[in-house]
Design a protein around this motif. Structure first.
Motif, short mmCIF file in Angstrom:
data_model
loop_
_atom_site.label_atom_id
_atom_site.label_comp_id
_atom_site.label_asym_id
_atom_site.label_seq_id
_atom_site.Cartn_x
_atom_site.Cartn_y
_atom_site.Cartn_z
N GLY A 34 0.98 -1.27 -0.13
CA GLY A 34 -0.20 -0.15 -0.04
C GLY A 34 1.12 1.22 0.26
O GLY A 34 0.24 2.17 0.24
N ALA A 35 1.93 0.95 -0.34
CA ALA A 35 3.07 2.40 -0.07
C ALA A 35 2.70 3.09 -1.82
O ALA A 35 4.07 4.45 -1.79
CB ALA A 35 4.32 2.06 0.46
N CYS A 36 2.30 2.96 -2.68
CA CYS A 36 2.14 3.09 -3.54
C CYS A 36 3.77 3.08 -4.78
O CYS A 36 4.14 4.11 -5.24
CB CYS A 36 1.82 4.74 -3.82
N ALA A 37 3.53 1.69 -4.56
CA ALA A 37 5.34 2.09 -5.14
C ALA A 37 5.10 0.53 -5.88
O ALA A 37 6.93 0.47 -6.59
CB ALA A 37 6.67 1.36 -3.78
N SER A 74 -8.64 3.64 -14.75
CA SER A 74 -7.38 2.94 -14.07
C SER A 74 -6.87 3.88 -12.92
O SER A 74 -7.05 5.45 -12.92
CB SER A 74 -5.75 2.58 -14.50
N ARG A 75 -7.16 3.15 -11.59
CA ARG A 75 -6.07 3.01 -10.04
C ARG A 75 -5.64 2.65 -9.40
O ARG A 75 -5.94 1.49 -10.20
CB ARG A 75 -7.29 4.10 -9.90
N LEU A 76 -4.36 2.93 -8.74
CA LEU A 76 -4.40 1.79 -7.59
C LEU A 76 -5.32 1.54 -6.69
O LEU A 76 -5.24 2.81 -5.90
CB LEU A 76 -2.84 2.44 -7.50
N SER A 107 -6.36 10.49 -9.80
CA SER A 107 -4.98 10.21 -9.34
C SER A 107 -4.21 11.12 -9.28
O SER A 107 -3.91 12.51 -9.90
CB SER A 107 -4.30 9.09 -10.66
N SER A 108 -2.93 11.31 -7.79
CA SER A 108 -2.84 12.45 -8.12
C SER A 108 -0.72 12.15 -8.75
O SER A 108 -1.65 11.06 -9.57
CB SER A 108 -1.69 11.59 -6.40
N ALA A 109 -0.26 12.70 -8.96
CA ALA A 109 1.20 12.57 -9.48
C ALA A 109 2.44 11.42 -9.95
O ALA A 109 2.80 10.68 -10.17
CB ALA A 109 1.73 14.01 -9.45
N MET A 110 1.91 11.25 -8.39
CA MET A 110 2.69 9.55 -7.58
C MET A 110 1.89 8.55 -8.62
O MET A 110 3.12 7.68 -9.10
CB MET A 110 2.84 9.53 -6.09
N GLU A 111 0.18 8.00 -8.34
CA GLU A 111 0.04 7.54 -8.32
C GLU A 111 0.11 7.12 -10.21
O GLU A 111 0.40 6.58 -10.51
CB GLU A 111 -1.13 7.11 -7.89
N GLU A 112 -0.47 8.28 -10.93
CA GLU A 112 0.12 8.52 -12.50
C GLU A 112 1.26 7.52 -12.45
O GLU A 112 1.50 6.81 -13.51
CB GLU A 112 -0.65 9.72 -12.66
#
Length: 106
Positions: free
Chosen positions: A42-45, A82-84, A64-69
């Protein structure tokens, strides 16, 4: 609790109650839903919790945030919806949310 429907690539549906404050990914992991690997916890990594948000729910799940994108670049078969799932926080407003899993997370 919010009822969330997780739909596997083969069409198998899992409807579970997820506590507000958890992520959609955590709801899947805690309920042993196949198709969401969540390798990074769950660390978006890692992009192994990639889901397709049902069109009716796209606005309610936020953008989505820039990190998620950036992480979605590592997912396969990315679509506009699409999403995480680690980045979607569950709230009572998401009661009824439907997400679909891709054929593979790798």
């Amino acid at each position: 609790m919010a009822k969330i429907t997780y739909i596997e690539h083969d069409g198998t549906e899992h409807v579970v109650d997820v506590k507000p404050g958890l992520s959609v990914m955590e709801g899947a992991v805690k309920n042993n839903i196949p198709g969401i690997d969540a390798d990074c916890g769950g660390a978006c990594a890692c992009a192994t919790c990639h889901v397709y948000v049902d069109e009716a729910w796209r606005e309610k799940t936020g953008s989505s945030s820039a990190m998620e994108e950036s992480m979605l670049d590592f997912a396969e078969n990315v679509e506009a919806n699409s999403r995480l799932s680690c980045q979607i926080k569950v709230s009572d407003a998401l009661d009824g949310l439907i997400v679909r899993m891709p054929e593979s997370q790798h």
